[in-house]
Design a protein around this motif. Structure first.
Motif, PDB file in Angstrom:
ATOM      1  N   LEU A  15     -41.308 -22.618  29.170  1.00  0.00           N
ATOM      2  CA  LEU A  15     -42.359 -21.743  29.691  1.00  0.00           C
ATOM      3  C   LEU A  15     -42.349 -20.338  29.098  1.00  0.00           C
ATOM      4  CD1 LEU A  15     -42.182 -22.744  33.465  1.00  0.00           C
ATOM      5  CD2 LEU A  15     -43.652 -23.663  31.680  1.00  0.00           C
ATOM      6  N   LEU A  16     -41.174 -19.832  28.760  1.00  0.00           N
ATOM      7  CA  LEU A  16     -41.092 -18.451  28.282  1.00  0.00           C
ATOM      8  C   LEU A  16     -41.917 -18.201  27.021  1.00  0.00           C
ATOM      9  CD1 LEU A  16     -39.860 -15.676  28.758  1.00  0.00           C
ATOM     10  CD2 LEU A  16     -37.878 -16.385  27.410  1.00  0.00           C
ATOM     11  N   PRO A  17     -41.883 -19.091  26.015  1.00  0.00           N
ATOM     12  CA  PRO A  17     -42.714 -18.828  24.826  1.00  0.00           C
ATOM     13  C   PRO A  17     -44.197 -18.703  25.145  1.00  0.00           C
ATOM     14  CG  PRO A  17     -41.104 -20.549  24.366  1.00  0.00           C
ATOM     15  CD  PRO A  17     -41.057 -20.300  25.837  1.00  0.00           C
ATOM     16  N   VAL A  18     -44.655 -19.440  26.152  1.00  0.00           N
ATOM     17  CA  VAL A  18     -46.071 -19.361  26.531  1.00  0.00           C
ATOM     18  C   VAL A  18     -46.338 -18.108  27.362  1.00  0.00           C
ATOM     19  CG1 VAL A  18     -47.943 -20.547  27.726  1.00  0.00           C
ATOM     20  CG2 VAL A  18     -46.230 -21.870  26.472  1.00  0.00           C
TER      21      VAL A  18
ATOM     22  N   SER B 165     -49.141 -13.062  25.647  1.00  0.00           N
ATOM     23  CA  SER B 165     -50.083 -11.952  25.814  1.00  0.00           C
ATOM     24  C   SER B 165     -49.424 -10.716  26.419  1.00  0.00           C
ATOM     25  CB  SER B 165     -51.244 -12.395  26.714  1.00  0.00           C
ATOM     26  OG  SER B 165     -50.757 -12.807  27.981  1.00  0.00           O
ATOM     27  N   VAL B 166     -48.086 -10.689  26.416  1.00  0.00           N
ATOM     28  CA  VAL B 166     -47.378  -9.582  27.063  1.00  0.00           C
ATOM     29  C   VAL B 166     -46.694  -8.686  26.039  1.00  0.00           C
ATOM     30  CG1 VAL B 166     -45.560  -8.975  28.699  1.00  0.00           C
ATOM     31  CG2 VAL B 166     -47.026 -10.946  29.152  1.00  0.00           C
ATOM     32  N   LEU B 167     -45.962  -9.284  25.117  1.00  0.00           N
ATOM     33  CA  LEU B 167     -45.179  -8.511  24.157  1.00  0.00           C
ATOM     34  C   LEU B 167     -45.899  -8.417  22.823  1.00  0.00           C
ATOM     35  CD1 LEU B 167     -41.630 -10.006  24.862  1.00  0.00           C
ATOM     36  CD2 LEU B 167     -42.619  -7.919  25.798  1.00  0.00           C
ATOM     37  N   GLU B 168     -45.440  -7.471  22.029  1.00  0.00           N
ATOM     38  CA  GLU B 168     -45.992  -7.358  20.684  1.00  0.00           C
ATOM     39  C   GLU B 168     -45.519  -8.523  19.828  1.00  0.00           C
ATOM     40  OE1 GLU B 168     -42.930  -4.488  18.370  1.00  0.00           O
ATOM     41  OE2 GLU B 168     -44.296  -3.490  19.765  1.00  0.00           O
ATOM     42  N   LYS B 169     -46.178  -8.724  18.721  1.00  0.00           N
ATOM     43  CA  LYS B 169     -45.987  -9.939  17.935  1.00  0.00           C
ATOM     44  C   LYS B 169     -44.555 -10.111  17.443  1.00  0.00           C
ATOM     45  CE  LYS B 169     -47.753 -12.404  13.904  1.00  0.00           C
ATOM     46  NZ  LYS B 169     -48.750 -12.405  12.794  1.00  0.00           N
ATOM     47  N   LEU B 170     -43.935  -9.062  16.904  1.00  0.00           N
ATOM     48  CA  LEU B 170     -42.601  -9.198  16.327  1.00  0.00           C
ATOM     49  C   LEU B 170     -41.548  -9.490  17.399  1.00  0.00           C
ATOM     50  CD1 LEU B 170     -42.706  -6.338  13.663  1.00  0.00           C
ATOM     51  CD2 LEU B 170     -43.047  -8.801  13.342  1.00  0.00           C
ATOM     52  N   ALA B 171     -41.639  -8.821  18.546  1.00  0.00           N
ATOM     53  CA  ALA B 171     -40.694  -9.093  19.636  1.00  0.00           C
ATOM     54  C   ALA B 171     -40.895 -10.501  20.175  1.00  0.00           C
ATOM     55  CB  ALA B 171     -40.874  -8.069  20.748  1.00  0.00           C
TER      56      ALA B 171
ATOM     57  N   TYR C  61     -42.007 -13.007  18.516  1.00  0.00           N
ATOM     58  CA  TYR C  61     -41.518 -13.938  17.497  1.00  0.00           C
ATOM     59  C   TYR C  61     -40.008 -14.132  17.603  1.00  0.00           C
ATOM     60  CZ  TYR C  61     -40.260 -15.632  12.840  1.00  0.00           C
ATOM     61  OH  TYR C  61     -39.735 -16.350  11.791  1.00  0.00           O
ATOM     62  N   ALA C  62     -39.268 -13.051  17.832  1.00  0.00           N
ATOM     63  CA  ALA C  62     -37.807 -13.149  17.934  1.00  0.00           C
ATOM     64  C   ALA C  62     -37.392 -13.963  19.158  1.00  0.00           C
ATOM     65  CB  ALA C  62     -37.198 -11.751  17.993  1.00  0.00           C
ATOM     66  N   ILE C  63     -38.031 -13.711  20.294  1.00  0.00           N
ATOM     67  CA  ILE C  63     -37.677 -14.443  21.519  1.00  0.00           C
ATOM     68  C   ILE C  63     -38.057 -15.916  21.396  1.00  0.00           C
ATOM     69  CG2 ILE C  63     -38.137 -14.611  23.991  1.00  0.00           C
ATOM     70  CD1 ILE C  63     -38.565 -11.589  24.012  1.00  0.00           C
ATOM     71  N   THR C  64     -39.200 -16.185  20.799  1.00  0.00           N
ATOM     72  CA  THR C  64     -39.640 -17.574  20.638  1.00  0.00           C
ATOM     73  C   THR C  64     -38.694 -18.345  19.725  1.00  0.00           C
ATOM     74  OG1 THR C  64     -41.934 -16.875  20.945  1.00  0.00           O
ATOM     75  CG2 THR C  64     -41.570 -19.044  19.983  1.00  0.00           C
ATOM     76  N   ARG C  65     -38.191 -17.688  18.696  1.00  0.00           N
ATOM     77  CA  ARG C  65     -37.208 -18.339  17.819  1.00  0.00           C
ATOM     78  C   ARG C  65     -35.968 -18.759  18.608  1.00  0.00           C
ATOM     79  NH1 ARG C  65     -36.863 -17.259  11.961  1.00  0.00           N
ATOM     80  NH2 ARG C  65     -34.613 -17.307  12.318  1.00  0.00           N
ATOM     81  N   LEU C  66     -35.517 -17.897  19.523  1.00  0.00           N
ATOM     82  CA  LEU C  66     -34.348 -18.229  20.335  1.00  0.00           C
ATOM     83  C   LEU C  66     -34.643 -19.414  21.257  1.00  0.00           C
ATOM     84  CD1 LEU C  66     -31.440 -17.379  21.052  1.00  0.00           C
ATOM     85  CD2 LEU C  66     -32.413 -15.954  22.866  1.00  0.00           C
ATOM     86  N   CYS C  67     -35.836 -19.445  21.834  1.00  0.00           N
ATOM     87  CA  CYS C  67     -36.211 -20.568  22.699  1.00  0.00           C
ATOM     88  C   CYS C  67     -36.252 -21.873  21.915  1.00  0.00           C
ATOM     89  CB  CYS C  67     -37.569 -20.298  23.343  1.00  0.00           C
ATOM     90  SG  CYS C  67     -37.613 -18.866  24.438  1.00  0.00           S
ATOM     91  N   PHE C  68     -36.803 -21.835  20.723  1.00  0.00           N
ATOM     92  CA  PHE C  68     -36.864 -23.041  19.898  1.00  0.00           C
ATOM     93  C   PHE C  68     -35.470 -23.496  19.469  1.00  0.00           C
ATOM     94  CE2 PHE C  68     -41.456 -22.161  18.311  1.00  0.00           C
ATOM     95  CZ  PHE C  68     -41.924 -22.554  19.556  1.00  0.00           C
TER      96      PHE C  68
ATOM     97  N   LYS D 254     -33.301  -5.540  17.084  1.00  0.00           N
ATOM     98  CA  LYS D 254     -34.314  -4.520  16.820  1.00  0.00           C
ATOM     99  C   LYS D 254     -35.071  -4.113  18.083  1.00  0.00           C
ATOM    100  CE  LYS D 254     -35.285  -6.072  12.077  1.00  0.00           C
ATOM    101  NZ  LYS D 254     -36.359  -6.539  11.149  1.00  0.00           N
ATOM    102  N   TYR D 255     -35.078  -4.992  19.094  1.00  0.00           N
ATOM    103  CA  TYR D 255     -35.943  -4.761  20.245  1.00  0.00           C
ATOM    104  C   TYR D 255     -35.189  -4.634  21.567  1.00  0.00           C
ATOM    105  CZ  TYR D 255     -39.215  -6.410  16.740  1.00  0.00           C
ATOM    106  OH  TYR D 255     -39.923  -6.559  15.573  1.00  0.00           O
ATOM    107  N   PHE D 256     -33.896  -4.957  21.578  1.00  0.00           N
ATOM    108  CA  PHE D 256     -33.122  -4.862  22.808  1.00  0.00           C
ATOM    109  C   PHE D 256     -32.014  -3.833  22.645  1.00  0.00           C
ATOM    110  CE2 PHE D 256     -35.171  -8.933  23.202  1.00  0.00           C
ATOM    111  CZ  PHE D 256     -35.427  -9.055  24.560  1.00  0.00           C
ATOM    112  N   PRO D 257     -31.642  -3.140  23.720  1.00  0.00           N
ATOM    113  CA  PRO D 257     -30.592  -2.115  23.627  1.00  0.00           C
ATOM    114  C   PRO D 257     -29.221  -2.745  23.387  1.00  0.00           C
ATOM    115  CG  PRO D 257     -31.234  -2.469  25.910  1.00  0.00           C
ATOM    116  CD  PRO D 257     -32.209  -3.235  25.073  1.00  0.00           C
TER     117      PRO D 257
END
Length: 213
Positions: free
Chosen positions: A18-21, A25-31, A33-40, A71-74
């Motif tokens: 569910l997270l990739p979906v 419409s919430v995060l910017e494209k590059l962020a 993309y990084a999270i979706t890669r982890l889910c996959f 790049k996107y997380f502290p």
């Protein structure tokens, strides 16, 4: 709204499916993309079948994915648990598919044991008494016809052989157990040296054999 009361398997399903979906419409494209890669990545290593030839590529991809996340997380986000993701592919290579070793079935059974507790000052005693009572009822219902058992449904017990601890702990039954083992060895002489086979055969046929004694 907040999601409360989630178990680890719920979080696992949310992240993989569910997270990739949800973040489209919430995060910017590059962020995103990084999270979706982890889910996959988790989808790939948790599959029922894993292609060994693709493990090296998965290992390289997850390193790149973690670099993108930096790049996107502290820095406080990257604790030891995030680092361990790098070693998951090596674990799959050494031990096989992940679903053979994950703890979700045991977590579900802990929920069953938690339901046994009625006196919170003595949780271990409550669990032990309820478990013994349920096992005794299960044993008794095997001698009665048209009676529904308690606990795990019979459809989930198909092909499962478990010790008959509910009846074998009594001294009166021990002579019958010895007689039944001798009966099995006589009926199946080819298997008399195979201890595990004899025990499984004993567990599956002892109750029926005992009814005629």
């Amino acid at each position: 709204s907040r999601l409360l009361g989630l178990k680890s398997h719920d979080c696992h399903t949310l992240m993989q499916q569910l997270l990739p979906v949800a973040i489209r419409s919430v995060l910017e494209k590059l962020a995103r993309y990084a999270i979706t890669r982890l889910c996959f990545f988790f989808n790939a290593i948790c599959a029922k079948t894993v292609d060994v030839s693709k493990l090296d590529k998965l290992e390289e991809d997850v390193v790149v994915t973690l670099c993108l996340l930096e790049k996107y997380f502290p820095p406080s986000f990257f604790d030891i648990m995030v680092h361990l993701v790098v070693h998951l592919v090596r674990e799959v290579r050494l031990c096989g598919p992940v679903y053979f070793r994950w703890m979700y079935p045991f977590e579900r059974y802990m929920k069953v044991l938690k339901g046994y507790v009625e006196n919170r000052t003595r949780p271990e005693g409550c669990i032990a008494e309820r478990y013994i009572a349920e096992e005794a009822v299960e044993f008794c219902t095997q001698h009665l016809s048209d009676v529904s058992t308690v606990g795990v449904p019979s459809s989930q017990k198909m092909g499962v052989s478990k010790p008959l601890s509910g009846c074998t702990n009594t001294e009166e039954v021990l002579p019958y157990i010895e007689q039944h083992m001798i009966h099995i060895k006589t009926a199946y002489p080819k298997f008399k040296k195979r201890t595990k086979w004899l025990q499984d055969k004993h567990n599956s046929t002892f109750i029926q054999w005992l009814r005629f004694k």
